[in-house]
Design a protein around this motif. Structure first.
Motif, PDB file in Angstrom:
ATOM      1  N   MET A 173       0.843  -1.173   0.000  1.00 23.95           N
ATOM      2  CA  MET A 173       0.000   0.000   0.000  1.00 23.95           C
ATOM      3  C   MET A 173       0.888   1.236   0.000  1.00 23.95           C
ATOM      4  SD  MET A 173      -2.845   1.188   2.850  1.00 23.95           S
ATOM      5  CE  MET A 173      -1.916   0.586   4.225  1.00 23.95           C
ATOM      6  N   GLN A 174       0.635   2.144  -0.927  1.00 24.83           N
ATOM      7  CA  GLN A 174       1.404   3.383  -1.028  1.00 24.83           C
ATOM      8  C   GLN A 174       0.604   4.507  -0.381  1.00 24.83           C
ATOM      9  OE1 GLN A 174       4.452   3.589  -2.161  1.00 24.83           O
ATOM     10  NE2 GLN A 174       4.661   5.767  -2.008  1.00 24.83           N
ATOM     11  N   LEU A 175       1.196   5.195   0.568  1.00 20.56           N
ATOM     12  CA  LEU A 175       0.551   6.305   1.274  1.00 20.56           C
ATOM     13  C   LEU A 175       1.246   7.611   0.906  1.00 20.56           C
ATOM     14  CD1 LEU A 175       0.452   4.575   4.738  1.00 20.56           C
ATOM     15  CD2 LEU A 175      -1.467   4.828   3.173  1.00 20.56           C
ATOM     16  N   ILE A 176       0.475   8.681   0.775  1.00 18.78           N
ATOM     17  CA  ILE A 176       1.032  10.001   0.456  1.00 18.78           C
ATOM     18  C   ILE A 176       0.389  11.034   1.376  1.00 18.78           C
ATOM     19  CG2 ILE A 176       1.289  11.800  -1.280  1.00 18.78           C
ATOM     20  CD1 ILE A 176       1.099   9.601  -3.407  1.00 18.78           C
ATOM     21  N   ALA A 177       1.229  11.881   1.976  1.00 21.18           N
ATOM     22  CA  ALA A 177       0.752  12.996   2.797  1.00 21.18           C
ATOM     23  C   ALA A 177       1.390  14.280   2.271  1.00 21.18           C
ATOM     24  CB  ALA A 177       1.131  12.792   4.254  1.00 21.18           C
ATOM     25  N   GLU A 178       0.567  15.272   2.023  1.00 20.61           N
ATOM     26  CA  GLU A 178       1.056  16.562   1.556  1.00 20.61           C
ATOM     27  C   GLU A 178       0.670  17.625   2.573  1.00 20.61           C
ATOM     28  OE1 GLU A 178      -0.174  17.433  -2.437  1.00 20.61           O
ATOM     29  OE2 GLU A 178       0.143  15.367  -3.078  1.00 20.61           O
ATOM     30  N   SER A 179       1.648  18.446   2.947  1.00 20.97           N
ATOM     31  CA  SER A 179       1.408  19.524   3.911  1.00 20.97           C
ATOM     32  C   SER A 179       1.972  20.823   3.354  1.00 20.97           C
ATOM     33  CB  SER A 179       2.095  19.220   5.242  1.00 20.97           C
ATOM     34  OG  SER A 179       1.639  18.006   5.769  1.00 20.97           O
ATOM     35  N   VAL A 180       1.275  21.911   3.610  1.00 23.38           N
ATOM     36  CA  VAL A 180       1.727  23.238   3.193  1.00 23.38           C
ATOM     37  C   VAL A 180       1.803  24.106   4.440  1.00 23.38           C
ATOM     38  CG1 VAL A 180       1.272  25.248   1.754  1.00 23.38           C
ATOM     39  CG2 VAL A 180       0.556  22.974   0.972  1.00 23.38           C
ATOM     40  N   LEU A 192      10.676  18.211  -0.343  1.00 23.89           N
ATOM     41  CA  LEU A 192      10.508  19.492   0.340  1.00 23.89           C
ATOM     42  C   LEU A 192      10.762  20.578  -0.689  1.00 23.89           C
ATOM     43  CD1 LEU A 192      10.008  20.545   3.264  1.00 23.89           C
ATOM     44  CD2 LEU A 192      12.469  20.773   3.482  1.00 23.89           C
ATOM     45  N   ARG A 193       9.804  21.502  -0.826  1.00 25.41           N
ATOM     46  CA  ARG A 193       9.925  22.618  -1.769  1.00 25.41           C
ATOM     47  C   ARG A 193       9.543  23.909  -1.073  1.00 25.41           C
ATOM     48  NH1 ARG A 193       5.719  22.716  -5.189  1.00 25.41           N
ATOM     49  NH2 ARG A 193       4.530  20.959  -4.464  1.00 25.41           N
ATOM     50  N   ILE A 217       6.052  16.796   1.135  1.00 24.20           N
ATOM     51  CA  ILE A 217       5.355  15.642   0.586  1.00 24.20           C
ATOM     52  C   ILE A 217       6.073  14.394   1.076  1.00 24.20           C
ATOM     53  CG2 ILE A 217       4.678  14.409  -1.507  1.00 24.20           C
ATOM     54  CD1 ILE A 217       5.181  17.771  -2.334  1.00 24.20           C
ATOM     55  N   VAL A 218       5.328  13.530   1.731  1.00 23.64           N
ATOM     56  CA  VAL A 218       5.877  12.289   2.273  1.00 23.64           C
ATOM     57  C   VAL A 218       5.171  11.121   1.598  1.00 23.64           C
ATOM     58  CG1 VAL A 218       6.200  10.872   4.335  1.00 23.64           C
ATOM     59  CG2 VAL A 218       6.320  13.359   4.514  1.00 23.64           C
ATOM     60  N   GLU A 219       5.944  10.202   1.050  1.00 26.29           N
ATOM     61  CA  GLU A 219       5.414   8.961   0.501  1.00 26.29           C
ATOM     62  C   GLU A 219       5.974   7.824   1.338  1.00 26.29           C
ATOM     63  OE1 GLU A 219       5.851   8.383  -3.712  1.00 26.29           O
ATOM     64  OE2 GLU A 219       5.879  10.550  -4.031  1.00 26.29           O
ATOM     65  N   ASN A 227       6.268  12.422  11.925  1.00 23.46           N
ATOM     66  CA  ASN A 227       6.691  12.918  13.241  1.00 23.46           C
ATOM     67  C   ASN A 227       8.070  13.563  13.167  1.00 23.46           C
ATOM     68  OD1 ASN A 227       4.386  12.157  14.599  1.00 23.46           O
ATOM     69  ND2 ASN A 227       5.235  10.224  15.325  1.00 23.46           N
ATOM     70  N   THR A 228       8.989  12.904  12.489  1.00 20.80           N
ATOM     71  CA  THR A 228      10.352  13.425  12.358  1.00 20.80           C
ATOM     72  C   THR A 228      10.369  14.756  11.631  1.00 20.80           C
ATOM     73  OG1 THR A 228      11.302  11.213  12.373  1.00 20.80           O
ATOM     74  CG2 THR A 228      12.638  12.966  11.377  1.00 20.80           C
ATOM     75  N   TRP A 229       9.729  14.809  10.459  1.00 22.86           N
ATOM     76  CA  TRP A 229       9.805  16.006   9.637  1.00 22.86           C
ATOM     77  C   TRP A 229       8.987  17.168  10.192  1.00 22.86           C
ATOM     78  CZ3 TRP A 229      13.117  17.511   6.074  1.00 22.86           C
ATOM     79  CH2 TRP A 229      14.042  16.555   5.672  1.00 22.86           C
ATOM     80  N   LEU A 230       7.865  16.889  10.808  1.00 25.31           N
ATOM     81  CA  LEU A 230       7.110  17.974  11.425  1.00 25.31           C
ATOM     82  C   LEU A 230       7.893  18.597  12.574  1.00 25.31           C
ATOM     83  CD1 LEU A 230       3.518  16.467  11.368  1.00 25.31           C
ATOM     84  CD2 LEU A 230       4.434  18.286   9.909  1.00 25.31           C
ATOM     85  N   ARG A 231       8.577  17.763  13.329  1.00 30.40           N
ATOM     86  CA  ARG A 231       9.415  18.272  14.423  1.00 30.40           C
ATOM     87  C   ARG A 231      10.602  19.069  13.868  1.00 30.40           C
ATOM     88  NH1 ARG A 231       9.602  20.601  19.053  1.00 30.40           N
ATOM     89  NH2 ARG A 231      11.348  19.988  20.332  1.00 30.40           N
TER      90      ARG A 231
END
Length: 80
Positions: free
Chosen positions: A1-8, A37-38, A47-49, A61-65
């Motif tokens: 299963m491929q998951l994608i999360a995009e945050s701005v 990361l852009r 964008i995390v896949e 958790n890592t990248w948001l921190r």
């Protein structure tokens, strides 16, 4: 299963945050997730896949921190 999360994120210091995190992108910690990361003006895009839910949660958790800490440092250094 491929998951994608995009945050701005909207920061006045988006370019500084991007520059501080750019070296982290170049070194992959795991092969179970990928990061993009852009920056565009005052917007920072993350964008995390991930291959599975555990990896997605850990990577987010890592990248948001990292983004939070980079913003706090950037605000402190810009105010001086």
């Amino acid at each position: 299963m491929q998951l994608i999360a995009e945050s701005v994120f909207e920061f006045d210091t988006a370019c500084s945050i991007y520059r501080s995190l750019k070296p982290e992108i170049e070194t992959a910690v795991t092969d179970r997730s990928r990061i993009e990361l852009r920056v565009d003006g005052s917007h920072l895009y993350l964008i995390v896949e991930a291959d599975d839910l555990v990896s997605m949660r850990s990577t987010l958790n890592t990248w948001l921190r990292l983004i939070q800490v980079s913003n706090e440092v950037s605000v402190l250094t810009d105010s001086k």
